[in-house]
Design an enzyme around this catalytic site. Structure first.
Site, PDB file in Angstrom:
ATOM      1  CE  LYS A  51      -4.220  -1.870   2.073  1.00  9.80           C
ATOM      2  NZ  LYS A  51      -3.987  -3.407   2.040  1.00  9.80           N
ATOM      3  NE  ARG A  56      -8.123  -9.995  -5.289  1.00 11.22           N
ATOM      4  CZ  ARG A  56      -9.431  -9.744  -4.686  1.00 11.22           C
ATOM      5  NH1 ARG A  56     -10.463  -9.860  -5.639  1.00 11.22           N
ATOM      6  NH2 ARG A  56      -9.604  -9.075  -3.691  1.00 11.22           N
TER       7      ARG A  56
END
Length: 664
Positions: free
Chosen positions: A119, A300
């Protein structure tokens, strides 16, 4: 369009494996499923053209073994591997190994996954690309005093987040500087335990946050488009519950700014395939062009992708397969449009009234509404395994307007019948009727704020009991001798068990085909104009004005008769004990301890003859990787212990008997 592959392997299980297999079959592509011991008879295994066993039930010994998956693909002649979501779908080392084996990974490159995998690095990258990011600190200095100082600069409340985190793990909200040190240690400890990385970042906590994400899609030719946004703000402990597309309250100006930022993010890493750019949005008022910030990217396909498919008419799995084979994006941006509104609700085997405790066991009956798309990886007769996520299905509705789509969702949930295990269906229905959600005025905290009301379950109705009694006694109102007696009326006494309580009723059959229900204290209700056709029962209540309909299913479970009744959109499972069972012989369920779910006994602390106080821990059972304590329902003496450490037990099985209380 040309068929991209002749055969693919799906490196996943359950609902997403079935989803990919269905699309591949439509495209004429052969499929290879993989399965663990627990999944030998699973739906995705039965659907695929071939299936390969990859190991024991734990994911660490099967679905997470990349080398074994690649070997299965090579052995069966598959050309590509579709990872689904979860498991190895965002593992760049697995992508590298797939590439090295001469196979194609249906997804982004390893470099793109690595760029968005942490992150802190992802936020730096997005900031440099001009994508708005949440104010905060994502540097390398992890000194506790330094981080506390950064939190002061950012301004409380702040959010501590594990940089390698996901699913809410390693995340702590801090509203007071005095709480920071303890929260930091806790977040670091959970980050280390969950991801092997204690590194954290600090972000400004948005007081009324909404979670809005943009579906992006790239190809290997530099092309990138967005397929509009989804609102995923209905969350519990950072896990999404109901998603929708498009986001309520979205304006064309904010949509343009947000989707432009998302495409910019995808292009910044040369993204190929399906991906999602997630934004945290200020929900304290109307949406603003300067009121959203990059949170993270999921590299994804997302669980909630069906709502995007519903409003765009695009099949994202089909796109994935074509793009992975080297084809350009099937449509340009200006050819993509929003059509109507869609919702998705995640139906889980879990008990909201017991802290959302996962429920395992056999699905004695499973039936979905014909008025919704139902993406599932299980069937009637399948079992919810303690080894994997307990999702039963995703219930998806689509209509011209948000109101119509939400009404459709409520109807679909009310027509879904799951027997044999607890589910969150009532909780989902309550959410679908929540005033703030209905009005499109909500944020990510709405479930936690209203949790008590949302998880309060309606009491067992007399209608449910009456229909269960008819099914248990196999009564047919059309039979010539229904209720016939020379004198008086035919009566039956029944003793059900529901949610750990004994339910005793007397059912009376009347000569006109009606039945009435009563207990020792009160008259219950009278049903007239009874009709029983297969599993469907209908009747009128009392004055014959109110028509009620029920779907009733029966099954044998632990030598007991399980009667499951779907009535007024609510499912109730009642157990009719065998007279010889320990459950039936107990004068009251306070005399027994039953397994709250299917699992394994991992500890026992009592023996026959022991005297215990109410609330004493008798043992511990494990299911869904969670431990549950077995507590004494009252003070008393243990009369029988019907299990041992290591025993697998089914939900509802009697584990410990107490001596009956002496009559007063």
């Amino acid at each position: 369009m040309k068929k991209p592959f002749s055969k693919i392997l799906i490196a996943n299980r359950g609902e997403i494996a079935c989803r990919v297999i269905r699309m591949a079959r439509q495209m004429g592509i052969a499929t290879v499923a993989v399965y663990s011991d627990a999944d030998a008879a699973a739906m995705h295994v039965a659907m695929a053209d071939e299936a390969v066993h990859i190991g024991p039930s734990p994911v660490s010994e099967s679905y997470l073994l990349g080398a074994r998956l690649i070997e299965a693909a090579l052995t069966t002649g598959a050309q590509a591997i579709h990872p689904g979501y979860g498991f190895l779908s965002e593992n760049p080392d697995f992508v590298d190994a797939v590439d090295a084996a001469g196979l194609i990974f249906v997804g982004p490159s390893a470099a793109a996954i690595r760029a968005m995998g942490l992150k802190d690095a992802a936020k730096d990258l997005m900031s440099k690309a001009g994508v708005p990011v949440v104010p905060g600190y994502q540097g390398s200095n992890q000194d506790a005093a330094f981080l506390a100082g950064e939190a002061e600069k950012i301004g409380y409340p702040v959010l501590i987040k594990a940089r390698a985190g996901g699913g809410g793990k390693g995340m702590r909200k801090v509203g007071d500087p005095a709480e920071f040190a303890e929260a930091l240690v806790s977040a670091q400890r959970e980050g280390q335990a969950s991801f092997g990385d204690p590194h954290v970042l600090i972000e400004k906590f948005i007081t009324s946050p909404r979670h809005i994400e943009v579906q992006v899609f790239g190809d290997n030719h530099g092309g990138a488009v967005h397929l509009f946004e989804r609102d995923c703000s209905l969350q519990r402990r950072h896990q999404k519950v109901i998603e929708e597309a498009p986001a309520p309250g979205m304006t064309s100006e904010v949509r343009a700014a947000m989707t432009e930022a998302a495409v910019t993010a995808a292009k910044a890493i040369g993204y190929s395939g399906a991906g999602t750019i997630e934004f945290i949005v200020d929900g304290s008022g109307p949406l603003r062009e300067d009121g959203f910030w990059f949170m993270e990217m999921n590299t994804r396909l997302q669980v909630e992708h069906p709502v995007t498919e519903a409003i765009t008419g695009v099949d994202l799995v089909e796109w994935q397969l074509h793009v992975a084979a080297g084809a350009p994006l099937p449509l340009a941006q200006d050819a993509l449009q929003i059509n109507g509104h869609a919702f998705e609700a995640r139906l889980y085997a879990e008990d909201p009234s017991k802290g959302f405790l996962p429920a395992t066991g056999k699905l004695e009956h499973l039936a979905f509404s014909e008025h919704a798309r139902n993406d599932s990886g299980v069937r009637s007769g399948d079992s919810i395994s303690p080894f994997y996520d307990p999702m039963i299905a995703k219930v998806i509705t689509h209509a011209a307007t948000r109101t119509e789509a939400l009404d459709g969702l409520l109807r679909a949930l009310g027509e879904t019948h799951v027997a044999g295990t607890a589910t969150n269906a009532e909780f989902l229905s309550a959410l679908a009727q929540h005033d703030g959600f209905v009005n499109g005025s909500f944020d990510t905290g709405v479930i936690e704020r209203d949790l008590t009301a949302l998880t309060s379950s309606a009491p067992l109705s007399e209608a449910h009991i009456a229909f269960a009694a008819l099914a248990a006694l196999k009564l047919d109102p059309k039979a010539r001798d229904f209720g016939f007696r020379l004198w008086g009326h035919a009566e039956h006494a029944l003793r059900f068990v529901y949610d750990g309580e004994v339910v005793e009723r007397r059912i009376t059959l009347h000569g006109d085909g009606a039945v009435s229900l009563a207990d020792d204290l009160n008259d219950g209700l009278k049903l007239s104009q009874l009709s029983i056709v297969g599993a469907e029962m209908t009747a009128r209540i009392g004055d014959a004005k109110t028509l009620i309909t029920a779907q009733v299913q029966t099954a044998t479970r632990n030598a007991e008769l399980l009667v499951s009744v779907l009535c007024d959109g609510v499912v109730r499972d009642l157990l009719l004990p065998d007279p010889r069972s320990g459950l039936a012989m107990a004068a009251d369920l306070g005399d027994v301890v039953v397994a709250p779910m299917t699992g394994t006994i991992v500890a026992l602390g009592v023996a026959v003859g022991d005297h215990v106080e109410e609330g004493t821990k008798l043992g511990v059972m494990e299911a869904m990787k969670m431990e549950t304590s077995l507590l004494a329902p009252r003070a008393g003496t243990v009369a029988a212990v019907l299990c041992a450490v290591g025993d697998p037990v089914e939900g509802g099985a009697v584990l410990v008997n107490f001596e009956e209380l002496a009559a007063e």
